[in-house]
Motif scaffolding. Structure first.
Motif, short mmCIF file in Angstrom:
data_model
loop_
_atom_site.label_atom_id
_atom_site.label_comp_id
_atom_site.label_asym_id
_atom_site.label_seq_id
_atom_site.Cartn_x
_atom_site.Cartn_y
_atom_site.Cartn_z
N GLY A 187 11.28 38.24 99.37
CA GLY A 187 9.85 38.54 99.24
C GLY A 187 9.47 38.73 97.82
N VAL A 188 10.31 39.58 97.09
CA VAL A 188 9.89 39.40 95.45
C VAL A 188 10.07 38.20 94.87
N ARG A 189 11.09 37.34 95.39
CA ARG A 189 11.27 36.06 94.61
C ARG A 189 10.03 34.99 94.95
N ARG A 190 9.52 35.17 96.35
CA ARG A 190 8.46 34.33 96.75
C ARG A 190 7.15 34.92 95.87
N ALA A 191 7.11 36.17 95.86
CA ALA A 191 5.81 36.67 95.07
C ALA A 191 5.90 36.23 93.62
N ALA A 192 7.17 36.15 93.10
CA ALA A 192 7.14 35.90 91.66
C ALA A 192 6.69 34.23 91.35
N ARG A 193 6.97 33.28 92.46
CA ARG A 193 6.95 32.01 92.19
C ARG A 193 5.67 31.57 91.74
N GLY A 194 4.65 32.38 91.80
CA GLY A 194 3.38 31.82 91.31
C GLY A 194 3.27 32.13 89.85
#
Length: 713
Positions: free
Chosen positions: A697-704
């Motif tokens: 979830g953290v990696r996904r949130a950081a993709r932006g």
């Protein structure tokens, strides 16, 4: 119209503003005569009657006329300047000038000048220099001295550190970090681990809460109400990173004892920082490490011993005074006596008092312990900054300078003449606090910032810029004006008081350039007209917060309309986390704490929040960051879209809350709510750093944030 013209003239002379325009719009709210009189008294002048106000005003004017030189003069590096001589305007005069530069060099000049002339100053390097003048006119000889602040016009430009690249960074409150290594609270060891994670994400900085010294026992746990802004909080030391940890078994054995292990495991599992138990666990370890240090290095004939001696010498008497204060403070606390130095016995009210010196001699080892803790804090922070540089963080660490210091703490004890005892800093009534706010912080005396307070301001900045590539100044409007609440009165009965902004900004620019550090000003709330432009001229970046960036209809502004000279964030430490805002958790807490006074008020707030959520979704859909659909997105999808939105703004810097990447729901702080109703400044992160860096979830949130990632080395 005031019925007391002399009071009004005196108040205006002292910088008490006649009224203000409320943040939400509407008619100007005037300052009452009762408030004027209370604040004039707090500033040390008598306005109890019109006759006394006239005498006070006359005394101020006479004191100004009597000065040969103004207390401070501003200049630009490498340019000739002019020095106004106030009492030499009547006739021709002979003069002698000596300028003592910061580096110890002395420049001397002399000559004759016609009446009304100003004295020529030689080109000077950047710094805070001293000038002394002797003027002879007829049979009269006058002398005077002044501080010459020779400073650039602007703070370090962000482009000097980043080029034309737009960047992002993570920000967090250090005590909230959880790891397999820390001892119940986030520390500088955890910061080093976070720096490595930020580097892998492509970040350019890691932002922190103020690391100022605290008592670390409730209610003295707010990083924005510190014991001192000049020194750091020993809570953040990593005992296992102290060099003596590996070489001396005593501290390791103490921690390995069964009782200590059980306490440590409980503290590591806890949802909130238990300051008292954390301190009780860590203090014996630090004392054991200090004893090992003294045993090996006290003679000063080792590299570490010489470094300690150099640190002690560099900080001089001020560090010794701080260490003595900490020892006194602990001595009183251990005996159940008041921590507030104003309630200590009279002989202890001044650092120079014989009783204080006697205490320091009798408790020399305890005093030296606090010197050692500051020494080790400096070393560990420098280590973290070095790791940030190696991890590719172009700006490194971003530190935070609080607005003021606790009235009961070291700064007011060591510099009582600089603080106003009869008032507290706060905020006027606005949309978020209808009664206004009293933050309980004693203000600095504006007049004295042009005298002895100037060195204090410079010290504050040097402490803040230490090992930082970026410094955030909390409530930067305080450099221009502050809302003062007379002691014992409600916050709504306060008034704004002007500060010497040009002088404070000049010293800020000087220290920023010395540190090669960028400056961000938190300029949220009731902002005086013209302040954003003035900050821009000084090279101070603004603050822009997603939750506040709305149009007149309540819609969220397009990303393209954000400032090109700002640090942009989704929220601040005084606002709910993104997940907390989305879920409405902050509204529930406001109801429990009494900030929302009824279930009807809670229902209305929830209804308004639902409209705000829809407005945010419309903006994200319009920007192509979310697909239009009937159902609301899951939080990880929303978080990634919000961070992508922030990343596409034209602002040079975006600050991403670690809490938002991790989906934290609970806030750091509920402003205006007492500790009995809500334990602000104690909440820890749910995920330890070891799991957080691997969390999907953290990696996904950081993709932006990919568009702002630093290029890999």
């Amino acid at each position: 119209m005031s019925r007391r013209p002399a009071l009004r003239a005196l108040a205006d002379r002292l910088g008490i503003v006649a009224g203000y325009e409320p943040a939400g719009g509407g008619a100007t709210r005037p300052t009452s005569d009762a408030t004027r009189e209370r604040l004039v008294t707090a500033l040390g002048h008598d306005a109890s009657s019109e006759a006394n106000a006239r005498r006070s005003l006359a005394a101020l004017r006479e004191a100004e006329r009597a000065r040969t030189l103004p207390p401070v003069c501003l200049g630009r590096p490498g340019r000739p300047g002019r020095l106004p001589v106030r009492r030499a305007s009547g006739q021709a005069f002979a003069w002698e000038l000596a300028v003592a530069q910061e580096d110890g060099a002395v420049r001397e000049r002399s000559g004759r000048a016609p009446r009304g002339a100003t004295l020529p100053l030689p080109p000077l390097p950047p710094g805070m220099h001293r000038a002394r003048v002797r003027v002879r006119s007829g049979n009269d000889t006058l002398e005077g001295d002044t501080t010459l602040v020779v400073a650039p016009t602007r703070c370090t430009p962000v482009a000097e550190r980043l080029g034309r690249r737009r960047a992002f960074g993570l920000w967090t409150h250090l005590y909230t970090l959880r790891s397999e290594h820390s001892l119940g609270v986030g520390d500088l060891g955890d910061l080093a681990r976070l720096v490595r994670f930020a580097g892998r994400l492509g970040a350019s900085f890691v932002g922190l809460n103020p690391l100022h010294a605290l008592r670390n026992r409730p209610p003295h746990v707010s990083p924005y109400s510190p014991l001192s802004r000049l020194f750091r909080n020993a809570l953040y030391l990593d005992p296992t990173a102290v060099p003596e940890w590996k070489s001396d078994p005593q501290a390791r054995e103490r921690l390995a004892r069964a009782g200590s292990r059980r306490v440590l495991e409980a503290l590591r599992r806890a949802e909130r920082v238990d300051y008292a138990r954390v301190t009780a666990l860590r203090r014996p370890l630090l004392e054991a490490l200090f004893r090992a240090f003294r045993h090996r290095h006290a003679g000063g004939d080792t590299a570490r011993g010489r470094a300690f001696a150099a640190f002690r010498s560099r900080h001089g008497g001020l560090l010794e005074r701080f260490a003595t204060f900490c020892a006194l403070d602990e001595w009183h606390a251990e005996r159940g006596l008041p921590s507030d130095w104003r309630r200590w016995r009279r002989g202890l009210h001044s650092p120079d008092a014989p009783a204080v010196q006697e205490f320091a001699r009798a408790h020399a080892e305890r005093v030296e312990l606090h010197v050692f803790l500051q020494f080790e804090l400096e070393r560990q922070l420098a280590t973290a900054a070095g790791r940030a540089a190696r991890a590719g963080l172009a700006l490194g660490l971003y530190q935070d300078l609080a607005l003021g210091s606790d009235a009961t703490g070291f700064d007011t004890w060591a510099f009582p003449e600089l603080f106003v005892a009869g008032a507290r800093v706060g905020a006027p009534p606005d949309l978020y606090a209808a009664a206004g706010q009293d933050w309980g912080l004693p203000p600095l005396h504006p007049e004295r910032l042009s005298g002895p307070g100037l060195a204090y301001w410079a010290r504050l900045l040097r402490a803040g810029f230490g090992h930082a590539g970026l410094l955030r100044i909390d409530h930067v409007m305080g450099l221009f004006r502050q809302w003062w609440v007379p002691l014992g009165r409600p916050a709504s009965e306060g008034a704004y008081v002007r500060f010497p902004a040009e002088l404070l900004l000049a010293v800020l620019a000087l220290e920023s350039r010395r540190a090669r550090a960028v400056v961000v000003g938190e300029d949220l709330g009731t902002v005086p007209r013209g302040l954003p432009a003035r900050l821009a001229r000084a090279g101070v970046l603004s603050s822009r917060v997603l939750l506040f960036e709305r149009d007149r209809r309540g819609g969220f502004r397009p990303s393209a309309r954000y400032s090109r000279r700002a640090l942009v964030t989704a929220n601040t430490h005084d606002l709910p986390t993104l997940a907390g805002w989305w879920s409405g958790r902050d509204l529930e807490l406001r109801r429990v704490s009494g900030a929302l006074t009824s279930d009807r008020a809670l229902a209305a707030a929830r209804s308004e929040r639902a409209r705000e959520r829809r407005a945010l979704l419309r903006r994200l859909v319009a920007e192509g960051l979310l697909a239009a659909k009937e159902s609301e997105p899951a939080f990880p999808e929303l978080s990634a879209a919000v961070h992508a939105f922030l990343a596409r703004t034209p602002a040079p810097l975006v600050g991403v809350a670690l809490d938002d990447l991790a989906g934290e729901v609970e806030p750091l702080n509920l402003p205006g709510v007492s500790a009995e109703l809500h334990p602000s400044w104690t909440r820890r992160m749910r995920l330890p750093l070891e799991r957080l860096v691997r969390d999907a979830g953290v990696r996904r949130a950081a993709r932006g944030l990919s568009g702002r990632r630093a290029p890999r080395r």
